[in-house]
Design an enzyme around this catalytic site. Structure first.
Site, PDB file in Angstrom:
ATOM      1  N   ASP A 128      -2.970   7.655   9.908  1.00  8.60           N
ATOM      2  CA  ASP A 128      -2.547   6.484   9.144  1.00  8.60           C
ATOM      3  C   ASP A 128      -1.750   5.529  10.053  1.00  8.60           C
ATOM      4  O   ASP A 128      -1.297   5.920  11.138  1.00  8.60           O
ATOM      5  CB  ASP A 128      -1.658   7.010   8.002  1.00  8.60           C
ATOM      6  CG  ASP A 128      -0.986   5.917   7.243  1.00  8.60           C
ATOM      7  OD1 ASP A 128      -1.672   5.004   6.799  1.00  8.60           O
ATOM      8  OD2 ASP A 128       0.258   5.983   7.091  1.00  8.60           O
ATOM      9  N   ASP A 137      -3.015   8.548   1.612  1.00 13.27           N
ATOM     10  CA  ASP A 137      -3.448   9.526   2.622  1.00 13.27           C
ATOM     11  C   ASP A 137      -3.811  10.875   1.999  1.00 13.27           C
ATOM     12  O   ASP A 137      -4.293  11.771   2.696  1.00 13.27           O
ATOM     13  CB  ASP A 137      -2.325   9.746   3.654  1.00 13.27           C
ATOM     14  CG  ASP A 137      -1.967   8.465   4.375  1.00 13.27           C
ATOM     15  OD1 ASP A 137      -2.899   7.792   4.851  1.00 13.27           O
ATOM     16  OD2 ASP A 137      -0.779   8.134   4.447  1.00 13.27           O
TER      17      ASP A 137
HETATM   18  O1  LIG Z   1      -2.114  -0.826   3.320  1.00 14.83           O
HETATM   19  C1  LIG Z   1      -1.069  -0.237   2.956  1.00 14.83           C
HETATM   20  O2  LIG Z   1      -0.540  -0.450   1.851  1.00 14.83           O
HETATM   21  C2  LIG Z   1      -0.462   0.787   3.847  1.00 14.83           C
HETATM   22  O3  LIG Z   1      -1.182   0.893   5.043  1.00 14.83           O
HETATM   23  P1  LIG Z   1      -1.408   2.323   5.713  1.00 14.83           P
HETATM   24  O4  LIG Z   1      -2.553   2.951   5.015  1.00 14.83           O
HETATM   25  O5  LIG Z   1      -1.697   2.003   7.154  1.00 14.83           O
HETATM   26  O6  LIG Z   1      -0.134   3.084   5.559  1.00 14.83           O
HETATM   27 MG   LIG Z   2       0.966   4.815   5.489  1.00 15.25          MG
END
Ligand SMILES: O=C(O)COP(=O)(O)O
Ligand SMILES: [Mg+2]
Length: 226
Positions: free
Chosen positions: A9, A177
């Site tokens: 992520d 995630d």
């Molecule tokens: O888009 C989001 O709200 C968070 O982004 P991420 O998935 O990289 O944590």
């Molecule tokens: Mg994130």
């Protein structure tokens, strides 16, 4: 070495709390000799810049699985799921002041600034749009299709790379995630992650944000898992 690739992520996992890139996490990822896949809720052009600048270019899961590329110049695979999200947004916007983010770039979901009552919005939406859900990553609110997520994105990416999803270590911090961590062979939650993510993780770092990722990768290396 047990695992063959890593999927990670962006916001909250390779950044600091304010979304600035953790240089320590970037250097750690760049040093790995297994493929690193960026998996984010952000739009593809943002994710491409992240992957290029971190130096892990370019297998990317963007828009929470809605948009995927397996090469910087390759055509993205875009899921056809935006229409129901737009309908849900139209319905909600008559009742809530909502501010769209990145709408010129988004292909598969609607993302909103985190400045309205999400519980109330879920209530108002009720069961009207059964394939749509509203999630809060702590960085933004996403009106997204239930049919796609980073887990379905990882399934597709693994197929493109000739791997199984269980060949991957996944690292993340937030609700978007969850399915990716469930799908992967080894799940890491960084110290700032939501409790329900920590509950299903194989390893929870003591450190938070980018430092948590560095700690987790050190652990994986010293345990000969990667
Ligand atoms: O888009 C989001 O709200 C968070 O982004 P991420 O998935 O990289 O944590
Ligand atoms: Mg994130």
């Amino acid at each position: 070495m047990k695992y063959k690739a890593l999927v990670i992520d962006v916001d909250g996992t390779i950044t600091h709390i304010d979304r600035k890139l953790s240089l320590a996490a970037a250097a750690k990822l760049r040093s790995l000799d297994i493929p690193v896949v960026i998996a984010t809720g952000n739009v593809l052009c943002y994710a491409k810049a992240v992957a290029k600048l971190v130096g892990v270019c370019c297998n990317i899961i963007a828009e929470n699985g809605g948009v995927i590329i397996d090469g910087f110049d390759n055509e993205p695979i875009v899921s056809d799921v935006i229409h129901e999200c737009e309908d849900a947004y139209e319905f909600l916007s008559s009742e809530f002041e909502m501010e769209k983010l990145d709408s010129g770039y988004r292909k598969t979901e609607i993302v909103l600034r985190n400045n309205f009552d999400i519980e109330k919005a879920r209530e108002v939406l009720g069961t009207r749009f059964p394939n749509v859900e509203i999630i809060d990553t702590h960085f933004a609110i996403h009106i997204k299709s239930k049919k796609i997520n980073k887990g379905t994105g990882l399934l597709k990416m693994a197929e493109l790379m000739g791997l199984e999803t269980t060949d991957f270590v996944a690292i993340g911090d937030s609700v978007n995630d969850l399915e990716m961590l469930q799908e992967a062979g080894f799940a890491v939650a960084v110290g700032n992650a939501d409790d329900f993510l920590k509950d299903i993780a194989d390893y929870v770092s003591k450190a938070s944000y980018g430092n948590g990722t560095v700690e987790a990768i050190d652990y994986l290396q010293s345990s000969s898992l990667i």
